[in-house]
Scaffold this motif. Structure first.
Motif, PDB file in Angstrom:
ATOM      1  N   UNK A 145       0.544  -1.289   0.051  1.00  0.00           N
ATOM      2  CA  UNK A 145      -0.044  -0.093  -0.121  1.00  0.00           C
ATOM      3  C   UNK A 145       0.964   1.201   0.000  1.00  0.00           C
ATOM      4  N   UNK A 146       0.400   2.490  -0.552  1.00  0.00           N
ATOM      5  CA  UNK A 146       0.951   3.621  -0.271  1.00  0.00           C
ATOM      6  C   UNK A 146       0.121   4.758   0.200  1.00  0.00           C
ATOM      7  N   UNK A 147       0.469   5.591   0.905  1.00  0.00           N
ATOM      8  CA  UNK A 147      -0.347   6.680   1.483  1.00  0.00           C
ATOM      9  C   UNK A 147       0.403   7.871   1.737  1.00  0.00           C
ATOM     10  N   UNK A 148      -0.188   8.889   2.142  1.00  0.00           N
ATOM     11  CA  UNK A 148       0.241  10.211   2.759  1.00  0.00           C
ATOM     12  C   UNK A 148      -0.481  10.376   3.940  1.00  0.00           C
ATOM     13  N   UNK A 149       0.251  10.815   4.981  1.00  0.00           N
ATOM     14  CA  UNK A 149      -0.201  11.155   6.302  1.00  0.00           C
ATOM     15  C   UNK A 149       0.372  12.717   6.479  1.00  0.00           C
ATOM     16  N   UNK A 150      -0.752  13.655   6.680  1.00  0.00           N
ATOM     17  CA  UNK A 150      -0.404  14.816   7.066  1.00  0.00           C
ATOM     18  C   UNK A 150      -1.057  15.331   8.398  1.00  0.00           C
ATOM     19  N   UNK A 151      -0.281  15.793   9.363  1.00  0.00           N
ATOM     20  CA  UNK A 151      -0.683  16.104  10.851  1.00  0.00           C
ATOM     21  C   UNK A 151      -0.840  17.715  10.820  1.00  0.00           C
ATOM     22  N   UNK A 152      -1.994  18.047  10.712  1.00  0.00           N
ATOM     23  CA  UNK A 152      -2.204  19.678  10.399  1.00  0.00           C
ATOM     24  C   UNK A 152      -2.761  20.143  12.130  1.00  0.00           C
ATOM     25  N   UNK A 181      -0.902  26.770  12.155  1.00  0.00           N
ATOM     26  CA  UNK A 181      -1.030  27.104  10.628  1.00  0.00           C
ATOM     27  C   UNK A 181       0.230  26.167  10.171  1.00  0.00           C
ATOM     28  N   UNK A 182       0.470  25.005  10.834  1.00  0.00           N
ATOM     29  CA  UNK A 182       1.519  24.189  10.313  1.00  0.00           C
ATOM     30  C   UNK A 182       1.258  22.849  10.336  1.00  0.00           C
ATOM     31  N   UNK A 183       2.114  22.020   9.511  1.00  0.00           N
ATOM     32  CA  UNK A 183       1.972  20.588   9.349  1.00  0.00           C
ATOM     33  C   UNK A 183       2.927  19.839   9.051  1.00  0.00           C
ATOM     34  N   UNK A 184       2.856  18.579   9.699  1.00  0.00           N
ATOM     35  CA  UNK A 184       4.003  17.698   9.268  1.00  0.00           C
ATOM     36  C   UNK A 184       3.549  16.613   8.274  1.00  0.00           C
ATOM     37  N   UNK A 185       4.216  16.319   7.256  1.00  0.00           N
ATOM     38  CA  UNK A 185       3.850  15.374   6.155  1.00  0.00           C
ATOM     39  C   UNK A 185       4.894  14.249   6.035  1.00  0.00           C
ATOM     40  N   UNK A 186       4.193  13.033   5.982  1.00  0.00           N
ATOM     41  CA  UNK A 186       5.149  11.723   5.773  1.00  0.00           C
ATOM     42  C   UNK A 186       4.384  11.098   4.407  1.00  0.00           C
ATOM     43  N   UNK A 187       5.418  10.544   3.690  1.00  0.00           N
ATOM     44  CA  UNK A 187       4.974   9.990   2.348  1.00  0.00           C
ATOM     45  C   UNK A 187       5.582   8.510   2.479  1.00  0.00           C
ATOM     46  N   UNK A 188       4.604   7.398   1.966  1.00  0.00           N
ATOM     47  CA  UNK A 188       5.060   6.198   2.022  1.00  0.00           C
ATOM     48  C   UNK A 188       4.735   5.775   0.563  1.00  0.00           C
ATOM     49  N   UNK A 189       5.509   6.008  -0.322  1.00  0.00           N
ATOM     50  CA  UNK A 189       5.452   5.670  -1.689  1.00  0.00           C
ATOM     51  C   UNK A 189       4.054   6.352  -2.627  1.00  0.00           C
ATOM     52  N   UNK A 190       3.732   7.409  -1.819  1.00  0.00           N
ATOM     53  CA  UNK A 190       2.630   8.024  -2.774  1.00  0.00           C
ATOM     54  C   UNK A 190       2.860   9.347  -3.212  1.00  0.00           C
ATOM     55  N   UNK A 213       8.083  16.941  -0.261  1.00  0.00           N
ATOM     56  CA  UNK A 213       8.090  16.043   0.939  1.00  0.00           C
ATOM     57  C   UNK A 213       9.005  14.594   0.770  1.00  0.00           C
ATOM     58  N   UNK A 214       9.859  14.431   1.529  1.00  0.00           N
ATOM     59  CA  UNK A 214      10.546  13.232   1.521  1.00  0.00           C
ATOM     60  C   UNK A 214       9.508  12.124   1.561  1.00  0.00           C
ATOM     61  N   UNK A 215       9.913  11.098   0.770  1.00  0.00           N
ATOM     62  CA  UNK A 215       9.221   9.952   0.902  1.00  0.00           C
ATOM     63  C   UNK A 215       9.895   8.651   1.257  1.00  0.00           C
ATOM     64  N   UNK A 216       9.351   7.622   2.127  1.00  0.00           N
ATOM     65  CA  UNK A 216       9.720   6.340   2.141  1.00  0.00           C
ATOM     66  C   UNK A 216       9.091   5.202   1.269  1.00  0.00           C
ATOM     67  N   UNK A 217       9.520   4.136   1.310  1.00  0.00           N
ATOM     68  CA  UNK A 217       8.917   2.962   0.560  1.00  0.00           C
ATOM     69  C   UNK A 217       7.563   2.756   0.717  1.00  0.00           C
ATOM     70  N   UNK A 218       6.575   2.269  -0.347  1.00  0.00           N
ATOM     71  CA  UNK A 218       5.243   1.799   0.040  1.00  0.00           C
ATOM     72  C   UNK A 218       5.420   0.905   1.389  1.00  0.00           C
ATOM     73  N   UNK A 219       4.109   0.891   1.859  1.00  0.00           N
ATOM     74  CA  UNK A 219       3.773   0.143   3.156  1.00  0.00           C
ATOM     75  C   UNK A 219       3.947  -1.536   2.866  1.00  0.00           C
ATOM     76  N   UNK A 220       4.540  -2.306   3.748  1.00  0.00           N
ATOM     77  CA  UNK A 220       4.534  -3.577   3.592  1.00  0.00           C
ATOM     78  C   UNK A 220       5.830  -4.287   2.587  1.00  0.00           C
ATOM     79  N   UNK A 221       6.669  -3.448   2.243  1.00  0.00           N
ATOM     80  CA  UNK A 221       7.786  -3.630   1.547  1.00  0.00           C
ATOM     81  C   UNK A 221       9.231  -3.859   2.222  1.00  0.00           C
ATOM     82  N   UNK A 222       9.618  -3.021   3.055  1.00  0.00           N
ATOM     83  CA  UNK A 222      10.625  -2.950   4.018  1.00  0.00           C
ATOM     84  C   UNK A 222      10.288  -3.023   5.259  1.00  0.00           C
TER      85      UNK A 222
END
Length: 815
Positions: free
Chosen positions: A560-567, A572-581, A598-607
């Motif tokens: 799976x791939x996803x983006x998670x944004x904590x707003x 008025x600020x956010x932290x973004x985490x990308x997993x292959x998305x 936004x820097x990204x990591x690998x898709x979920x379930x791969x590594x």
């Protein structure tokens, strides 16, 4: 009554005789054979008719010509063994007609090749030119009646079996002719054929593959079936296909040919002609028109697609003024398409029954239509004939055709075609209407089943997604999901909006690999896992990392791939985490857009032990955050980066004031071969920001007194009334004391004031929730603290926070 019926049947036989005599005067023998077969559709109620003649070795009866519904739908073969036990062979061998009813046909070997039941079959011998056989099939529940059989007998007598003709050896080809050697693929073509393909004589290399490469890819399978000998039997072939043009739409061409056997050093050859078929004669029936309708219905997925294909195939060629196609549901006609679509063009009953888009009409209000549906036969009323009810007469004052649409032994619906000026119904037109009705009925049943199953798939998909999005302080969120129309499998796209403590909100969008029930199930599991980890109070990178380890431990073949944004609504600020998305796309208040770096990591379930770095996002009030899946931006013609740039450009020219309209506009051009999820959030900023203060509680003997002093000083600076302050200080004392006595590690005291409510929160490192005692004796020395907090609070509770917990209490302040 009996005399009137006999007269009607007799008149049908007389009309058939007249039509066959007129056709016999035609000069083209091959065209005459086809026209004769079409009369079986018009006068005998057949859905399909075919002519068979003995092959070169006379051991096979080979198909020469056919008319009506495509043979494959009824399992009609290209050839039958002359000595076999098929009805075709029996009729040819014995010289007598063979009639097979629905029950007998259902028990025969032929029924295994037929997808639908309730068919009747007729095989009649054809005299002259070596003999042959007429084969006819109908889906009418009563089979072929007496008058139908009489008409079929006339048609068999009128048929003459075409004799194969050899091409002149060494003769010059006509401009529109060709000859293809089936063993080598070498083809000789006339100059006219080359012009139709857009080639000069010097540009053609004599290979059939060169011509096939200029055709529309979707038409290649039908062409390959003609140019490959293994897929053919000896006999005539006719089909239409499209060739690509330098500019504009493809051009329709018609191929007519005959496969001749080889022998004595000569290869099997396909001889024929190619003609321009881009314009069809509007006043006669043409096999190509039925072929085009069949091709359009083969790709029509929904009921609306089927209806529009029928309208496009019939209204213009027939020069009709109006056409309606409706499904039959519980004695009501549920109209799926009207042309023209405006109510003023239709009778009063139709306007009275108009719904949101199309009308529903009760069948009982139109008894003539009800009778036609019961009989299952096409009915035609020329101008001035018949006593029709106004609801039907006004559809076609100059002529009306009612086509019941049979499918699977029942009526799927009806097609009504009307003319304003007096219209003459020729035999060719009647054949077209009959053949079109059979095609449309089968397609309508398939499309109805597809629509029902696709709606079920969409409903299941929607059950796995949020029913509604939460209201957010200082932001507005809108989401859309479009299931794929390419099939009936569930997709794996999802979105979520998760409210978190302290006016934080998590924005999530993701995509599970594949389209299947397994992908949809995994999507639901990942959405639940991310929501659970977020509710525990973990930072964004930990939330995504936990979800990754969970998916790895599940040992599934999917990722799976996803983006998670904590707003943070307050800052008025956010932290973004990308997993292959795909990264978020930001539309700033000035209309400029930015694809977040936004820097990204690998898709979920791969590594298993992957890093998921957090990237900061700065937001000003009015900033729009857009999260989407690849189904919206990726196309076969361009890569995903170009699609993301187009998406950002579309956002730049949009109006973010109405997010719902904006989301619909962005999805308007989405390709439906993949499911699509879209999440839009407009950050407006909080109109009233909370007042916040925090205190780290040290584990000292006087820690509670220091916490009370901090709280008193903070409340005084916020102008909290003194009569409220005492109660707040008591709550602070109890919560801090509980944390120091019952837990280890750091303890933090947070105070917040917003909207007339004061919030006291104490966080510690223990995940255990404080237990409220059920009873306390008078001699007990503890256990009353939580009871005091509950009594003095408007609300209280606990929240998980980063492996520990936070116990909070809210006190309503008086105005």
């Amino acid at each position: 009554m009996g005399g009137e019926g006999a007269a009607e049947r007799g008149s049908r036989t007389l009309r058939a005789e007249g039509a066959l005599k007129a056709i016999a005067a035609g000069p083209d023998r091959q065209e005459r054979t086809r026209r004769v077969l079409e009369q079986a559709l018009v006068f005998a109620g057949a859905s399909c008719a075919a002519l068979y003649t003995p092959g070169d070795h006379r051991d096979l009866l080979c198909l020469v010509e056919s008319a009506g519904v495509p043979r494959a739908l009824y399992g009609v073969r290209d050839s039958y063994p002359a000595s076999g036990g098929s009805p075709v062979a029996d009729a040819h061998r014995d010289g007598a007609a063979v009639w097979v009813g629905p029950e007998e046909f259902a028990g025969s070997a032929e029924s295994r090749r037929v997808p639908s039941s309730g068919l009747s079959l007729a095989a009649l011998p054809v005299r002259g030119d070596g003999g042959g056989c007429l084969l006819a099939l109908t889906g009418h529940p009563d089979g072929f009646g007496a008058e139908d059989r009489a008409c079929l007998g006339l048609i068999a007598e009128a048929l003459t079996c075409p004799v194969p003709t050899e091409a002149a050896e060494g003769g010059e080809l006509r401009p529109t002719a060709f000859t293809l050697a089936m063993d080598s693929g070498r083809v000789e073509v006339g100059d006219g054929v080359l012009r139709l393909f857009g080639l000069a004589p010097g540009e053609f290399d004599g290979r059939v593959e060169t011509l096939l490469g200029l055709t529309v890819p979707e038409d290649l399978p039908s062409l390959m079936s003609v140019t490959e000998a293994d897929h053919m039997t000896i006999g005539d072939r006719e089909l239409e296909f499209r060739v690509l043009q330098p500019t504009g739409p493809p051009k329709w061409l018609r191929l007519s040919g005959r496969l001749l056997p080889g022998g004595e050093g000569r290869p099997t050859r396909l001889l024929g002609t190619v003609a321009d078929a881009s314009t069809l004669r509007p006043d006669v029936t043409d096999v190509a028109r039925v072929q085009r309708l069949a091709a359009a219905l083969a790709t029509a997925g929904t009921v609306r697609d089927v209806s529009q294909a029928v309208v496009a195939a019939l209204r213009r060629p027939l020069r009709a003024d109006r056409i309606a196609l409706a499904e039959l549901e519980n004695e009501r006609l549920v109209v799926t398409v009207l042309d023209p679509p405006d109510p003023e063009s239709w009778p009063q009953l139709w306007r009275l029954e108009w719904r949101t888009e199309w009308p529903d009409a009760p069948v009982r209000a139109m008894p003539t239509l009800a009778a036609a549906l019961r009989e299952g036969r096409a009915r035609i009323w020329p101008a001035g004939t018949g006593d029709l009810e106004p609801a039907l007469a006004d559809v076609g004052p100059g002529g009306l055709a009612v086509l019941p649409l049979p499918a699977g032994g029942r009526m799927a619906g009806a097609c009504l075609i009307g003319w304003d000026a007096p219209h003459d119904f020729g035999p060719d037109e009647r054949a077209l209407l009959t053949a079109s009705a059979g095609l449309a009925g089968q397609a309508l049943m398939r499309a109805h089943a597809f629509d029902a199953e696709h709606e079920l798939v969409g409903m299941l998909q929607r059950q796995l997604l949020p029913r509604r999005l939460p209201e957010l302080p200082g932001a507005v969120a809108v989401a859309r999901y479009l299931p794929s129309t390419a099939g009936l499998e569930l997709g794996g796209d999802w979105y979520d909006v998760i409210p978190l403590p302290d006016h934080h909100v998590a924005l999530v969008i993701g995509d599970v690999q594949g389209h299947s029930a397994g992908a949809a199930t995994l999507m639901g599991q990942m959405r639940t896992a991310l929501r659970a980890y977020a509710a525990e109070g973990h930072p964004p990178d930990v939330v995504v990392s936990h979800a990754n380890r969970l998916l790895v431990d599940m040992e599934t073949d999917l990722f799976a791939t996803c983006v998670y944004v904590d707003l943070d609504m307050e800052a008025g600020a956010a932290w973004c985490v990308r997993a292959g998305h795909l990264p978020p796309v930001l539309r700033h208040p000035d209309g400029s857009t930015e694809i977040a770096e936004a820097e990204g990591g690998p898709p979920l379930g791969v590594v298993p032990q992957a890093d998921f770095p957090m990237s900061p996002l700065r937001l000003r009030p009015g900033t729009l955050i857009a999260l989407t899946t690849d189904g919206l931006v990726e196309t076969p013609e361009s890569d995903i980066d170009a699609g993301l740039d187009r998406f950002a450009h579309a956002l730049a020219g949009s109006d973010p004031a109405h997010l719902g309209l904006l989301a619909d506009a962005l999805l308007g051009e989405a390709r439906r071969s993949d499911d699509v999820a879209l999440l839009l959030v407009r950050y407006d900023g909080m109109a009233l920001r909370p007042l916040r203060e925090s205190w780290s509680v040290w584990r000292l003997p006087e820690a509670v007194r220091h916490a009370r002093r901090f709280a008193r000083r903070t409340l005084r600076s916020w102008n909290v009334p003194d009569d409220t302050t005492d109660g707040v200080l008591l709550i602070v004392s109890e919560l801090v004391t509980n944390a120091l006595v019952h837990t280890d590690g750091q303890v933090r005291l947070d105070l917040a004031l917003i909207g007339g409510r004061l919030r006291v929160a104490v966080a510690d490192a223990s995940p255990r929730t404080p237990a409220k005692p059920t009873s306390i004796g008078w001699e007990a020395t503890g256990g009353r603290g939580i009871l005091l907090v509950e009594a003095m609070s408007a609300a209280w509770g606990t929240l998980p926070v980063g492996g520990g917990k936070q116990v909070w209490s809210e006190i309503a302040l008086e105005e």
